[in-house]
Design an enzyme around this catalytic site. Structure first.
Site, mmCIF file in Angstrom:
data_model
loop_
_atom_site.group_PDB
_atom_site.id
_atom_site.type_symbol
_atom_site.label_atom_id
_atom_site.label_comp_id
_atom_site.label_asym_id
_atom_site.label_seq_id
_atom_site.Cartn_x
_atom_site.Cartn_y
_atom_site.Cartn_z
ATOM 1 N N ASN A 111 0.815 -1.188 0.133
ATOM 2 C CA ASN A 111 -0.024 0.052 -0.059
ATOM 3 C C ASN A 111 0.915 1.427 -0.162
ATOM 4 O O ASN A 111 1.698 1.360 0.652
ATOM 5 C CB ASN A 111 -1.229 0.106 1.168
ATOM 6 N N HIS A 144 11.136 -6.191 -1.412
ATOM 7 C CA HIS A 144 10.101 -6.259 -2.256
ATOM 8 C C HIS A 144 9.022 -5.246 -2.194
ATOM 9 O O HIS A 144 8.661 -4.591 -3.164
ATOM 10 C CB HIS A 144 9.599 -7.668 -2.206
ATOM 11 N N GLU A 145 8.416 -5.115 -1.008
ATOM 12 C CA GLU A 145 7.167 -4.281 -0.874
ATOM 13 C C GLU A 145 8.034 -2.716 -1.188
ATOM 14 O O GLU A 145 6.995 -1.941 -1.780
ATOM 15 C CB GLU A 145 6.868 -4.525 0.756
HETATM 16 ZN ZN ZN Z 1 4.586 -7.913 -4.514
#
Ligand code: ZN
Length: 880
Positions: free
Chosen positions: A271, A303-304
């Site tokens: 998000n 990654h995020e």
């Molecule tokens: Zn992802």
């Protein structure tokens, strides 16, 4: 629940949205008995849609509609239709403001999609289609809007109120309530919306970007986890720096927040500005997290974070393009992990997952291309094919273009599409435009499912000193796809001479400069490459670094594999040669009688590895891992699981017996000394000593038992403590095993993440994980149905890692799994659908297994009111 037959959605039916949303104004009133959501949408007809009359259609799921107003006037109930999963309003103007008020019950939301409660806090998960469980909205990624979010809640129970963007206003309300307003300046699709409200402690840090902007970093956790945040915050800073240096990407908001949540379907969610993590993927301390957990946390935090550009600033046009953001971002996080640790070890880990699980998916009933053409339930497509194979596809582009042109391509992609919702095709086009390379045949990687098989044969001509390599590619049929076209495959190779040195490679017909490693480009069904000036018959080292996600078939002898194991200059292929040798030896014992002789050279090869201290210990640690049962099953036609299990156990017993002294020596050599650290050498040392312990306890060695007990008691870190526990659990020392399990639980019963590991060690071991014991574990007070991590650590570990028990000859393991899927389907269909996976490939197994697996699938199919998620997986698996 849904009752109608699930519909299939096709990529070819994609149409641009009829309406666009410029701005969303949300107001959440949070209470214990529910939440009221006020949504004000600024809508206008999309000039590109060509539809000037159509009704407004918004998605909604499990919502109680309280009121609808158009440009400030309430709409009478006859003016709109909200049956089913949509709100339809005909006869709307070209531009208007729509106010919708809905009532939802987060406290009863067990699906964990949309807004729900976890350990007393409110949190959200909107990808892929959770936002429609919060309010009516065009819930599709190509509708990008600016969000302003006001959250109102009780000040004592929920002192922390978070959403995306920057905190712009806050204050007190009546009745002990308060509010905070957040504004996100970047237009985003609603799947990136997030909200958190709870009694959380805040850990702060900061980061100065390359252009000198100070970013406020904050991590929010429950008070008991306050000491487990440092590692994730450091990993975040490393990721931010790396993305600036390697991709030229700078962070854009003033604040970046991470929240840890116990009940979460996925690993983590990107998000905008407010990443929400499954507690098990972000909280860590030396006492509670293993080395593997630390590595996973670093990779997931990265990654995020990387999604901020590859996913958020440039997002997907529709969910068929999911790999646009996931494949690229997994590739980016694996590059990052390589740079932070050992590139060879990282490659081995990625390929192990790919070959064991993604190849299985590619060969089963759920096989789909990296860009699927259809789906029923998008949640079922968060797969290894989209993520891991998608990353391999991006990696191949990197290999074909080289690092410099790849960077030019990614710069062009980000610049050209910033603020847009695009397709995998747009990504490839940017790479083509920046590099001048033609990737039209390469695009088949996105369209064709199935793992290509490369049959390699060779010929050496002594007289002319030429070596000819012929490579044939074949792509197996998959559901809905037959007769596939050859793909464009980068194939890296080297040739070893008899002293183990790389030979210079001179391609006939002028193949560029002479080097000792080349990347051949395969494009035809069959191609022959000729090398000149080859002084002697070479040993080929094929598909170095695993340069493409394919299976290579070549008749290496055991002699040649041992030679490659000790000489190949490519660390990955050294490891792979060891795996091939072990697979071959174990394979030759499958179904053989107890007297069959075990290849003595296997133990010799392992002894050589263990004794040579000059070798990279991180690589040795990986080479000492025998191929898993799951991988052996994946490589076998019509596998008989019990005979494979027994053959592997026999080899392990043989090796542990033969190498007993060497293993004890390795254990002593790598004994814990000094402070705990996470360098590749330290991690490798712990891995080796714990492998040695596991092997020795496999043969119930009493000296090793004493070492394991001492290690268990004295360990200053979770890797060693859990390593000792696992070894004891897998041994025949029943009393010692029980004592250790009890002591471990007593010590860590207050920590859910550690209790999950305790469950998983037992559920994945044949000694403590028979069906009766699994049912016992499920009655343990710490087991919770509504917590996906607990379900995964018991039921998931049993069906995925305890194969001898799960595949019990009487089919009881399958029936058990079917029972649990049916039970979970009513409360959490996403997790239920994932649990079905071990049954889906019933056709692959020997009939004695397959028939009973099929029956278990039918048992699930016949359940009344099956969710769309489980329906799709079960029906595709049973389809003729
Ligand atoms: Zn992802």
């Amino acid at each position: 629940m849904r009752t109608s037959q699930p519909q299939t959605i096709f990529l070819k039916d994609y149409r641009v949205p009829t309406f666009l949303v410029d701005h969303v104004d949300l107001r959440f009133e949070l209470f214990e008995e529910g939440a009221r959501v006020h949504s004000v949408l600024s809508l206008r007809r999309n000039p590109d849609s060509g539809d000037s009359q159509g009704a407004l259609e918004l998605d909604g799921d499990s919502l109680k509609l309280e009121s609808v107003a158009l440009d400030g006037s309430d709409l009478a109930p006859g003016k709109y239709d909200h049956r089913g999963e949509t709100l339809v309003i005909p006869g709307v103007p070209d531009a208007f403001e729509l106010t919708v008020v809905t009532w939802i019950e987060p406290q009863n939301n067990t699906r964990l999609e949309g807004l729900y409660k976890s350990s007393g806090m409110f949190c959200t998960q909107c990808e892929a289609e959770g936002f429609r469980c919060i309010t009516y909205f065009p819930d599709r990624p190509d509708v990008m809007a600016r969000f302003r979010t006001r959250i109102e809640a009780d000040r004592n129970a929920y002192p922390v109120l978070l959403s995306n963007g920057n905190d712009v206003d806050r204050g007190d309300l009546d009745d002990g309530r308060h509010f905070v307003t957040w504004e996100d300046p970047f237009p985003k699709p609603c799947y990136l919306f997030a909200l958190v409200a709870g009694d959380l402690v805040e850990k702060r840090d900061s980061f100065t970007t390359v252009s000198g902007r100070d970013i406020d970093l904050r991590m929010y956790v429950e008070p008991r986890n306050a000491e487990k945040c440092d590692y994730a915050l450091d990993a975040l800073k490393r990721s931010m720096r790396w993305d600036e240096e390697v991709y030229g990407r700078e962070y854009d908001l003033d604040i970046f927040m991470i929240v840890a949540v116990d009940d979460f379907n996925m690993g983590a969610m990107e998000n905008k500005g407010l990443n929400i993590f499954n507690s098990s993927c972000v909280l860590a301390s030396q006492d509670t997290a293993t080395d593997l957990a630390f590595q996973r946390i670093e990779a997931i935090v990265a990654h995020e974070y990387f999604h901020n550009w590859s996913g958020n600033r440039v997002t997907c046009r529709d969910w068929f393009q999911l790999s646009l953001k996931e494949g690229f971002t997994v590739f980016r996080d694996s590059q990052f992990s390589s740079d932070m640790g050992s590139p060879t070890v990282k490659r081995i880990e990625d390929v192990t997952l790919l070959r064991t699980a993604q190849f299985a998916e590619d060969g089963g009933p759920m096989a789909h291309p990296v860009r699927p053409a259809s789906y029923m339930e998008i949640s079922n497509f968060y797969t290894l094919t989209i993520y891991e194979k998608g990353a391999e596809v991006v990696r191949m582009i990197h290999t074909l273009l080289g690092a410099e042109l790849f960077r030019k391509g990614s710069d062009l992609y980000f610049q050209r599409h910033d603020g847009q919702a695009v397709t995998t095709d747009d990504f490839v086009t940017a790479m083509e435009d920046a590099s001048g390379r033609d990737l039209s045949q390469f695009r088949l990687w996105y369209e064709q499912a199935g793992t290509p098989v490369l049959n390699v044969s060779d010929q050496y001509d002594e007289a002319s000193k030429t070596y000819r390599l012929t490579i044939e590619q074949r792509i197996p049929d998959t559901p809905g796809q037959q007769g596939k076209k050859p793909q464009h495959i980068p194939f890296a190779l080297g040739l070893l001479d008899s002293s183990g040195q790389d030979m210079p490679l001179e391609l006939a017909g002028g193949g560029g400069e002479i080097t000792t490693e080349k990347v051949l480009e395969l494009t035809g069904a069959s191609q022959t490459f000729e090398f000149n000036g080859v002084a002697e018959r070479p040993v080929p080292s094929l598909l170095r670094h695993f340069s493409a996600p394919v299976r290579v078939v070549y008749p290496w002898t055991r002699e040649q594999l041992m030679f490659l194991m000790s000489h190949d200059s490519d660390g990955f292929n050294r490891w792979d040669a060891g795996q091939r040798l072990a697979v071959d030896v174990i394979g030759s014992l499958v179904g053989a009688d107890e007297q069959a002789v075990i290849e003595p050279r296997l133990a010799q090869a392992y002894r050589q590895l263990l004794c040579d201290e000059s070798l990279d210990q991180a690589l040795v640690a990986k080479m000492m891992q025998l191929p898993s049962e799951a991988y052996l099953i994946e490589l076998t036609d019509s596998p008989d699981v019990q005979t494979i299990h027994r053959a592997r156990e026999r080899v392990l017993t043989h090796l542990a017996t033969e190498l007993r002294e060497d293993l004890l020596e390795v254990y002593r050599r790598h004994s814990a000394e000094g402070a705990y650290g996470l360098s590749p050498t330290e991690v490798a040392g712990r891995s080796l000593r714990n492998t040695a312990l596991a092997w020795l306890l496999h043969i119930n060695d009493s000296q090793a038992r004493d070492l394991a007990q001492a290690q268990f008691a004295d360990a200053d870190n979770m890797t060693d403590r859990l390593g000792a526990l696992r070894a004891l659990v897998n041994s025949g020392f029943v009393q010692e095993r029980e004592q250790a399990l009890d002591a471990f639980y007593q010590q860590f019963s207050g920590d859910p993440q550690v209790v999950e590991q305790w469950f998983s060690v037992q559920a994945s071991s044949p000694t403590t994980g028979d069906l009766e014991q699994i049912r016992q574990l499920m009655t343990h007070p710490a087991f919770e149905w509504k917590n996906p991590n607990k379900v995964r650590s018991v039921i998931g570990a049993f069906a995925g890692a305890n194969l001898a028990s799960f595949h019990a000859a009487d089919g009881s393991g399958y029936r058990f799994l079917a029972e649990q899927v049916c039970r979970l389907d009513d409360s959490n269909p996403q997790i239920a659908a994932r649990l079905v996976s071990p049954l889906t490939r019933w056709r692959k197994f020997a009939p004695a297994y397959g028939e009973q697996m099929q029956k278990a699938l039918e048992q699930i199919r016949d359940k009344k009111g099956l969710s769309r998620d489980v329906y799709e997986v079960v029906h595709k698996s049973l389809a003729p």
